[in-house]
Design an enzyme around this catalytic site. Structure first.
Site, short mmCIF file in Angstrom:
data_model
loop_
_atom_site.label_atom_id
_atom_site.label_comp_id
_atom_site.label_asym_id
_atom_site.label_seq_id
_atom_site.Cartn_x
_atom_site.Cartn_y
_atom_site.Cartn_z
N SER A 1 61.57 35.91 26.21
CA SER A 1 61.36 37.34 26.49
C SER A 1 62.62 38.11 26.09
O SER A 1 63.70 37.83 26.61
CB SER A 1 61.11 37.58 27.97
N GLU B 1 66.63 41.75 28.14
CA GLU B 1 66.76 40.65 29.12
C GLU B 1 67.78 39.63 28.61
O GLU B 1 68.48 38.99 29.38
CB GLU B 1 65.40 39.98 29.35
N ARG C 1 65.42 39.28 37.66
CA ARG C 1 66.15 38.71 36.51
C ARG C 1 67.65 39.10 36.57
O ARG C 1 68.27 39.36 35.54
CB ARG C 1 65.57 39.19 35.18
#
Ligand code: NAP
Length: 338
Positions: free
Chosen positions: A236, A331, A163
């Site tokens: 998320s 995130e 990510r």
């Protein structure tokens, strides 16, 4: 046109304040004139895609937002082994995935139904069900605000990680204009070993198609994730923490069903599991509600402020730290935070 903007409506979390200015870019030739205008304001630059992974705070008086809306999806070359697709950074990500699956081009099907734009996909190195977008990227075209020129980056130059990417670690440096994807014609789809996908296909015969994988992913995601158009959220909220072997062993012995998976030479644990074990799933923390079907998703059904969000995320992070001695890391991108 460059004008002030209420950022609340630019983020799917629906939290924000007024930013100094915003400019929309629909062709690369508009970038240099827009940047020289922003330079004259002496402002910070923030590059926005679809706003599905961005939360705006209260400190945006000196921020100029550049929203990339460059369109276009075209097949740029084909061989027996490989198809190249050139996609404008402003295209909706899932429109690209749909286009590729309908043409039976393999590579992106596991990344179906992820919100956001094509240009945001390499920034976050979006990933789902065992696939990361970096594996299908041939080139990223961008304007480099440090070099003051258009650049082309091959995957090896993008510093892709879990990510993460060079684009994420250098906010404001690159304005992504196009992404070139390399996909396979007539390759077998990637049927992942993730439990929801295995369960979905448990009665299927061996010949699963690319479109069937896309249908499966869409159906699974729709069941576990709230639609931001109905309940504001940014998907998320935290990254899955990477932990050492000893911590992994200790957690596994106390929680045999904990989702712990090898990751390079360490282990990855599901952040949603940690939050759930702290009792937050479905719970309201002020105006923020931890989604009842997936504790990794924080939702904003009642018009929360950035302070409400910070109170909730600190409560969650503190609880996870004191129960598991693990630090959760966001995130989502938090922009304009005091
Ligand atoms: P889950 O099945 O409840 O599993 C929790 C975590 O464990 C996942 O995030 C996944 O990590 C990891 N995992 C599960 N099975 C695995 C396997 N067989 N091999 C390696 N790692 C495994 O996860 P979920 O929340 O329903 O999410 C399913 C997939 O959709 C995940 O890949 C997740 O990243 C993706 N997703 C992305 C977003 C987003 O907003 N970006 C939102 C929801 C879901 P990974 O995350 O590394 O895959």
């Amino acid at each position: 046109m460059i004008c002030p903007v209420d950022t609340k409506n630019l983020s799917t979390m629906k939290i924000g304040s007024t930013a100094h200015s915003m400019v929309c870019i629909s062709h690369p030739s508009q970038i240099e004139p827009a940047l020289s205008k922003i330079d004259s304001f002496n402002n910070k630059l923030f590059v926005l895609g679809g706003g599905s992974n961005t939360i705006f705070g209260d400190n945006l008086e000196n921020t100029s937002i550049v929203k990339i809306e460059i369109p276009g999806i075209e097949i740029s070359s084909t061989t027996h082994q490989e198809i190249s697709i050139k996609a404008g950074a402003g295209e909706v990500w899932d429109d690209l995935v749909k286009f590729c699956c309908e043409k039976n081009f393999q590579g992106l099907e596991n990344l179906s139904y992820i919100p956001g734009t094509v240009g945001a996909s390499p920034v976050q190195n979006i990933g789902a069900y065992g696939v990361e977008v970096k594996d299908s990227i041939e080139e990223v075209h961008a304007y480099d605000t440090q070099l003051h020129s258009f650049v082309t980056l091959r995957p090896a130059e993008c510093d892709f990680g879990y990510r993460s990417s060079i684009f994420k670690s250098n906010p404001g440096r690159y304005l992504i204009t196009y992404v070139i994807f390399k996909l396979g014609p007539n390759r077998r789809p990637n049927v992942s070993s993730y439990k929801d996908v295995v369960e979905y296909f448990k009665d299927a015969d061996s010949g699963v198609t690319i479109s069937q994988v896309r249908d499966a992913i869409i159906s699974i995601r729709q069941k576990k994730l709230p639609n931001p158009e109905q309940i504001p959220n940014c998907g998320s909220f935290f990254k899955n923490p990477i932990i050492g072997e000893q911590t992994a062993k200790e957690i596994k012995s106390n929680y045999p069903s904990a989702p712990i998976f090898p990751y390079e030479d360490r282990f990855k644990i599901g952040a949603g599991f940690l939050i759930d074990q702290c009792g937050f799933k479905g719970k309201s923390i002020g105006k923020i509600v931890v989604y009842s079907k997936n504790a990794l998703v924080l939702t904003n059904p009642e018009g929360a402020t950035i302070n409400d969000l910070f109170t909730a995320l600190m409560e969650i992070k503190n609880a996870v730290r004191s129960k598991f001695n693990i630090d959760l890391e966001e995130e989502v991108n938090l922009i304009g935070i005091k």
